[in-house]
Design a protein around this motif. Sequence first.
Motif, PDB file in Angstrom:
ATOM      1  N   ASN A 131      79.787  42.333  30.037  1.00 58.63           N
ATOM      2  CA  ASN A 131      78.751  43.198  30.712  1.00 58.63           C
ATOM      3  C   ASN A 131      77.599  42.504  31.189  1.00 58.63           C
ATOM      4  O   ASN A 131      77.169  42.602  32.300  1.00 58.63           O
ATOM      5  CB  ASN A 131      78.360  44.386  29.409  1.00 58.63           C
ATOM      6  N   CYS A 132      77.045  41.474  30.373  1.00 58.41           N
ATOM      7  CA  CYS A 132      75.943  40.531  30.967  1.00 58.41           C
ATOM      8  C   CYS A 132      76.428  39.903  32.207  1.00 58.41           C
ATOM      9  O   CYS A 132      75.501  39.681  33.117  1.00 58.41           O
ATOM     10  CB  CYS A 132      75.480  39.526  29.862  1.00 58.41           C
ATOM     11  N   LYS A 133      77.592  39.701  32.394  1.00 59.48           N
ATOM     12  CA  LYS A 133      78.164  38.948  33.563  1.00 59.48           C
ATOM     13  C   LYS A 133      77.914  39.674  34.704  1.00 59.48           C
ATOM     14  O   LYS A 133      77.460  39.236  35.887  1.00 59.48           O
ATOM     15  CB  LYS A 133      79.317  38.263  33.333  1.00 59.48           C
ATOM     16  N   GLN A 134      78.562  40.880  34.568  1.00 61.49           N
ATOM     17  CA  GLN A 134      78.589  41.739  35.468  1.00 61.49           C
ATOM     18  C   GLN A 134      76.781  42.102  36.115  1.00 61.49           C
ATOM     19  O   GLN A 134      76.706  42.271  37.335  1.00 61.49           O
ATOM     20  CB  GLN A 134      79.300  43.108  35.327  1.00 61.49           C
ATOM     21  N   ILE A 135      76.055  42.581  35.128  1.00 64.21           N
ATOM     22  CA  ILE A 135      74.714  42.913  35.368  1.00 64.21           C
ATOM     23  C   ILE A 135      74.048  41.795  36.069  1.00 64.21           C
ATOM     24  O   ILE A 135      73.409  41.830  37.205  1.00 64.21           O
ATOM     25  CB  ILE A 135      74.037  43.061  33.937  1.00 64.21           C
ATOM     26  N   LEU A 136      74.263  40.672  35.695  1.00 61.90           N
ATOM     27  CA  LEU A 136      73.431  39.317  36.319  1.00 61.90           C
ATOM     28  C   LEU A 136      73.987  38.968  37.636  1.00 61.90           C
ATOM     29  O   LEU A 136      73.397  38.660  38.524  1.00 61.90           O
ATOM     30  CB  LEU A 136      73.452  38.061  35.376  1.00 61.90           C
ATOM     31  N   LYS A 142      70.907  40.820  44.520  1.00 62.74           N
ATOM     32  CA  LYS A 142      69.954  41.569  44.694  1.00 62.74           C
ATOM     33  C   LYS A 142      70.344  43.095  44.711  1.00 62.74           C
ATOM     34  O   LYS A 142      69.904  43.865  45.618  1.00 62.74           O
ATOM     35  CB  LYS A 142      69.192  41.134  46.118  1.00 62.74           C
ATOM     36  N   THR A 143      71.261  43.501  44.015  1.00 62.11           N
ATOM     37  CA  THR A 143      71.586  45.052  43.924  1.00 62.11           C
ATOM     38  C   THR A 143      70.410  45.767  43.342  1.00 62.11           C
ATOM     39  O   THR A 143      69.799  45.178  42.177  1.00 62.11           O
ATOM     40  CB  THR A 143      72.902  44.922  43.234  1.00 62.11           C
ATOM     41  N   SER A 144      70.273  47.087  43.800  1.00 61.98           N
ATOM     42  CA  SER A 144      69.102  47.847  43.387  1.00 61.98           C
ATOM     43  C   SER A 144      69.207  48.010  41.913  1.00 61.98           C
ATOM     44  O   SER A 144      70.483  48.214  41.504  1.00 61.98           O
ATOM     45  CB  SER A 144      68.804  48.787  44.241  1.00 61.98           C
ATOM     46  N   TYR A 145      68.306  48.296  41.209  1.00 60.98           N
ATOM     47  CA  TYR A 145      68.280  48.701  39.811  1.00 60.98           C
ATOM     48  C   TYR A 145      68.904  50.437  39.747  1.00 60.98           C
ATOM     49  O   TYR A 145      69.635  50.679  39.017  1.00 60.98           O
ATOM     50  CB  TYR A 145      67.027  48.926  39.038  1.00 60.98           C
ATOM     51  N   ALA A 146      68.593  50.915  40.737  1.00 65.14           N
ATOM     52  CA  ALA A 146      69.204  52.421  41.041  1.00 65.14           C
ATOM     53  C   ALA A 146      70.551  52.264  40.923  1.00 65.14           C
ATOM     54  O   ALA A 146      71.311  53.157  40.260  1.00 65.14           O
ATOM     55  CB  ALA A 146      68.434  53.155  42.136  1.00 65.14           C
ATOM     56  N   LYS A 147      71.167  51.540  41.870  1.00 61.74           N
ATOM     57  CA  LYS A 147      72.601  51.438  41.987  1.00 61.74           C
ATOM     58  C   LYS A 147      73.210  50.953  40.749  1.00 61.74           C
ATOM     59  O   LYS A 147      74.299  51.302  40.278  1.00 61.74           O
ATOM     60  CB  LYS A 147      72.907  50.257  43.238  1.00 61.74           C
ATOM     61  N   MET A 148      72.569  50.067  40.016  1.00 60.43           N
ATOM     62  CA  MET A 148      73.034  49.602  38.673  1.00 60.43           C
ATOM     63  C   MET A 148      73.251  50.537  37.614  1.00 60.43           C
ATOM     64  O   MET A 148      74.014  50.765  36.852  1.00 60.43           O
ATOM     65  CB  MET A 148      72.168  48.300  38.179  1.00 60.43           C
ATOM     66  N   GLU A 157      66.172  53.246  35.160  1.00 58.57           N
ATOM     67  CA  GLU A 157      66.276  51.892  35.916  1.00 58.57           C
ATOM     68  C   GLU A 157      65.413  51.051  34.821  1.00 58.57           C
ATOM     69  O   GLU A 157      65.574  49.880  34.734  1.00 58.57           O
ATOM     70  CB  GLU A 157      65.245  51.775  36.996  1.00 58.57           C
ATOM     71  N   THR A 158      64.638  51.601  33.728  1.00 59.04           N
ATOM     72  CA  THR A 158      63.886  50.785  32.973  1.00 59.04           C
ATOM     73  C   THR A 158      65.049  50.142  31.996  1.00 59.04           C
ATOM     74  O   THR A 158      64.823  49.134  31.486  1.00 59.04           O
ATOM     75  CB  THR A 158      63.146  51.897  32.039  1.00 59.04           C
ATOM     76  N   VAL A 159      66.147  50.884  31.519  1.00 63.59           N
ATOM     77  CA  VAL A 159      67.152  50.476  30.579  1.00 63.59           C
ATOM     78  C   VAL A 159      67.909  49.323  31.270  1.00 63.59           C
ATOM     79  O   VAL A 159      68.113  48.326  30.677  1.00 63.59           O
ATOM     80  CB  VAL A 159      68.336  51.682  30.518  1.00 63.59           C
ATOM     81  N   VAL A 160      67.968  49.232  32.769  1.00 66.41           N
ATOM     82  CA  VAL A 160      68.622  48.105  33.399  1.00 66.41           C
ATOM     83  C   VAL A 160      67.959  46.974  33.342  1.00 66.41           C
ATOM     84  O   VAL A 160      68.171  46.099  33.135  1.00 66.41           O
ATOM     85  CB  VAL A 160      68.869  48.756  34.903  1.00 66.41           C
TER      86      VAL A 160
END
Length: 187
Positions: A131-136, A142-148, A157-160
């Motif tokens: 999960n961390c690998k994918q997130i990082l 530079k993927t937006s927090y909204a997209k994540m 987005e706060t959780v992201v």
Amino acid sequence: MIDNSLYLKALLNNDSKIIKHIYNDNFFKVRAFVVKNKGQQQDAEDIFQKALLQLAVRYKKEKFIIKTSFEAYLFTVCKNLWRRELNKSKIKVTNNEFIEPKGENEDIALAVLEQKRWELFTECLELISENCKQILKLFFAKTSYAKMVELFGYNSETVVRQRVFKCKTKLKELVKKDKRFAALIEL
């Protein structure tokens, strides 16, 4: 398929047959990358040559092992060298102070150091959770927090942001704990 150490030994021994094979199989990818990123054919040729020289010099000094394919490793070295060249040209254009040109040996040494840092970073990235690998990887792309939020199904987005912070912290801890870290930090 040739063993990676055979490629490195061929560079060290100036084996023209294998070096020609390396050029034929890899140069077009490097040229495409350099041209796509503000470069010319000549720039790609220079970068490719520097990368081969860097690999030969480093292998002569320390018999390192490439843990990926030789092609992927060579391409990464070329990308890092080209990015470095772009950054140097930015400094020259935006900074009015005199910059003393670095010698070829110092340039190779800095490129090797940069490559070792990249290897340490990617090795540590493999040690964190999937999960961390994918997130990082998304964060670094530079993927937006909204997209994540959308991709991972998080509540906000706060959780992201919190998840990115925790994953970056874990990655930093792994890098700093590695015995190679002290030798690779900037002086």
